[in-house]
Write an enzyme that holds these catalytic residues in place. Structure first.
Site, mmCIF file in Angstrom:
data_model
loop_
_atom_site.group_PDB
_atom_site.id
_atom_site.type_symbol
_atom_site.label_atom_id
_atom_site.label_comp_id
_atom_site.label_asym_id
_atom_site.label_seq_id
_atom_site.Cartn_x
_atom_site.Cartn_y
_atom_site.Cartn_z
ATOM 1 N N ASP A 233 1.662 -6.269 1.191
ATOM 2 C CA ASP A 233 2.767 -6.900 1.924
ATOM 3 C C ASP A 233 2.203 -8.043 2.765
ATOM 4 O OD1 ASP A 233 1.423 -5.789 4.058
ATOM 5 O OD2 ASP A 233 3.073 -4.536 4.735
ATOM 6 N N ASP A 235 2.218 -9.258 6.784
ATOM 7 C CA ASP A 235 2.595 -8.834 8.120
ATOM 8 C C ASP A 235 2.597 -10.020 9.082
ATOM 9 O OD1 ASP A 235 2.289 -5.833 7.490
ATOM 10 O OD2 ASP A 235 0.312 -6.613 6.977
ATOM 11 N N ASP A 329 6.780 -7.779 6.697
ATOM 12 C CA ASP A 329 7.065 -7.109 7.966
ATOM 13 C C ASP A 329 7.063 -8.149 9.074
ATOM 14 O OD1 ASP A 329 7.096 -4.646 6.736
ATOM 15 O OD2 ASP A 329 5.070 -4.097 7.344
HETATM 16 N N1 DCT Z 1 -1.756 0.064 10.748
HETATM 17 C C1 DCT Z 1 -2.298 1.075 11.537
HETATM 18 N N2 DCT Z 1 -2.076 2.371 11.223
HETATM 19 C C2 DCT Z 1 -1.345 2.686 10.127
HETATM 20 C C3 DCT Z 1 -0.801 1.688 9.328
HETATM 21 C C4 DCT Z 1 -1.026 0.370 9.663
HETATM 22 O O1 DCT Z 1 -2.953 0.790 12.509
HETATM 23 N N3 DCT Z 1 -1.159 3.981 9.844
HETATM 24 C C5 DCT Z 1 -2.004 -1.331 11.104
HETATM 25 C C6 DCT Z 1 -3.286 -1.834 10.529
HETATM 26 C C7 DCT Z 1 -2.901 -2.844 9.518
HETATM 27 C C8 DCT Z 1 -1.483 -3.238 9.886
HETATM 28 O O2 DCT Z 1 -0.962 -2.147 10.620
HETATM 29 C C9 DCT Z 1 -0.647 -3.580 8.701
HETATM 30 O O3 DCT Z 1 -0.515 -2.459 7.835
HETATM 31 P P1 DCT Z 1 -0.639 -2.589 6.264
HETATM 32 O O4 DCT Z 1 0.132 -3.767 5.787
HETATM 33 O O5 DCT Z 1 -0.300 -1.263 5.690
HETATM 34 O O6 DCT Z 1 -2.192 -2.790 6.088
HETATM 35 P P2 DCT Z 1 -3.005 -4.013 5.516
HETATM 36 O O7 DCT Z 1 -4.388 -3.829 6.012
HETATM 37 O O8 DCT Z 1 -2.324 -5.282 5.793
HETATM 38 O O9 DCT Z 1 -3.022 -3.674 3.969
HETATM 39 P P3 DCT Z 1 -2.394 -4.512 2.763
HETATM 40 O O10 DCT Z 1 -3.373 -5.609 2.511
HETATM 41 O O11 DCT Z 1 -2.318 -3.553 1.611
HETATM 42 O O12 DCT Z 1 -1.054 -5.000 3.171
HETATM 43 MG MG MG Z 2 -0.342 -5.663 5.087
#
Ligand code: DCT
Ligand code: MG
Length: 405
Positions: A233, A235, A329
């Site tokens: 995604d 963010d 997001d």
């Molecule tokens: N986060 C966290 N604890 C979680 C889930 C997420 O602290 N249980 C934080 C860390 C990363 C941020 O939120 C965004 O989440 P994701 O989009 O799920 O992680 P990402 O590292 O951006 O992974 P991706 O590259 O797959 O989007």
């Molecule tokens: Mg992400």
């Protein structure tokens, strides 16, 4: 389902700032460096972890096992394998013998066993068994649908469902709005978001936000801020210096505009649940209390067929899908909490877990995405930047691309 499918999203890219990290491309370092393994911290926030992973065959294996333990609600083993994977990601060499992990934290008996298997056999029979396991495969498949969590997957599995076709065919199932969107855009949402697509999404977000509040700050967080070339995604953090009212209304206006532009394929707007009076004993199960929008955006593709217009004209409008559904997001953050939100939303998830664990156990402080509280002094520690938060915690600063733990 096979391992290639599973690892398709786990890519090893290059750090953002290649000047600082002049590691040779694709060089397999099988020679143990003179790194002092006893000095590797048990906390990811005290390890510099770039995207260069010399031990991917081990970390992939651990992550599959951790995921299976998560599916089976075995928290202890899940955490053990996640920590093991995380720590191996910071090693500047490839493990070739068991001796190589002496002194490295989180190398328990089970973990060592898997490492030995992979060194000796080239693969782990335990990992193979998980990948062949019907329950694991089904849950992995079901949770790949946006909006489907472990509870729903488990229910479907217990109903005897095994494929997405079977789920779609079952007329008795009541799908949520989120799951319907998940099925509708399944192929787009399960193919990784590229850096180029994330940039295209950024332009869409900035364009609309700046139209409404020209001095708003829009920052890309998550994996892309850590230098990843793909993600599941995109963010975004948005902050509005000054007006509280502008801050509260912003996301609503963004949604209205996107609806009119027909760019919004799905959205769920969650109002802020942040109450100052509840500080610092906020609910810990929620990630944070910011107002946010989980959306699926219609991102139009760059036209690649400019020189091929005759061919494109042969297709009718409907036949050419010139967009991709992308998960986005949006998080609206009060200006004074921005540094905490940025630190929390940059990740990685494992880095964040260890940062909070470090604050609690080593500093008697409470860190979340809103604030840092010193339990000894009974005061909140303000911070205008991530650097200041690291300093409050007595930690050396880690750049975002060093947080890929
Ligand atoms: N986060 C966290 N604890 C979680 C889930 C997420 O602290 N249980 C934080 C860390 C990363 C941020 O939120 C965004 O989440 P994701 O989009 O799920 O992680 P990402 O590292 O951006 O992974 P991706 O590259 O797959 O989007
Ligand atoms: Mg992400």
């Amino acid at each position: 389902l096979d391992i290639r499918w599973l690892t398709a999203c786990m890519e090893v890219g290059r750090p953002v700032d290649s000047e600082k990290y002049q590691l040779p491309e694709d060089e397999d370092r099988s020679v143990t460096s003179d790194l002092d393994r006893d000095s590797i911290s048990e906390y990811a926030c005290q390890r510099r972890t770039t995207l260069k992973n010399y031990n991917q065959k081990f970390t992939d294996a651990f992550e599959i096992l951790a995921e299976n333990y998560e599916f089976n609600e075995n928290k202890g083993f899940c955490t053990a394998f996640r920590r093991a994977a995380s720590v191996l990601k910071c090693l500047p060499f490839t493990i070739v013998q068991v001796h190589d992990i002496e002194g490295v934290p989180w190398m328990g008996k089970q973990v060592k066993g898997i490492i030995e298997d992979i060194i000796e056999e080239g693969e782990s029979s335990k990992v193979k068994a998980v990948l062949d396991n019907e329950n694991y495969r089904s849950v992995k498949l079901f949770t790949s649908v946006f909006g489907v969590g472990l509870k729903t997957s488990d229910k479907w599995y217990r109903m005897g469902l095994r494929t997405l076709e079977e789920v779609k065919r079952d007329k008795n199932l009541k799908l949520t709005r989120m799951q319907k969107a998940g099925f509708l855009h399944y192929d787009d949402l399960t193919s990784c978001v590229s850096k180029a697509e994330a940039d295209a999404a950024s332009l869409i977000v900035q364009d609309v936000v700046w139209k409404i509040v020209p001095n708003a700050i829009v920052t890309i967080a998550g994996g892309f801020r850590r230098g990843k070339q793909t993600g599941h995604d995109v963010d975004f953090l948005i902050t509005v210096p000054g007006s509280k009212q502008e801050e509260e209304e912003l996301l609503h206006t963004v949604i209205d505009i996107w609806k009119k532009q027909e760019l919004l394929l799905y959205y769920d707007l969650i109002e802020s649940t942040f109450e100052d009076t509840k500080l610092p004993s906020r609910k810990v199960d929620a990630l944070d209390h910011f107002q946010k929008c989980f959306a699926i955006l219609k991102v139009h593709k760059e036209r690649e067929d400019k020189g091929n217009s005759i061919r494109s004209k042969a297709f009718s409008e409907e036949e050419i899908k010139d967009w991709k559904a992308i998960r986005v997001d949006l998080v609206v953050v009060p200006f004074e909490q921005y540094a905490f939100a940025l630190l929390g939303w940059t990740g990685s998830t494992q880095f964040e877990r260890d940062l909070r664990r470090y604050a609690t156990h080593e500093k008697k402080m409470m860190l979340d995405n809103h604030a840092l509280y010193d339990k000894t002094k009974k005061i909140f520690l303000n911070a205008a930047s991530e650097e200041e938060i690291f300093a409050h915690l007595g930690l050396d600063y880690l750049e975002p691309w060093e947080r890929n733990a």
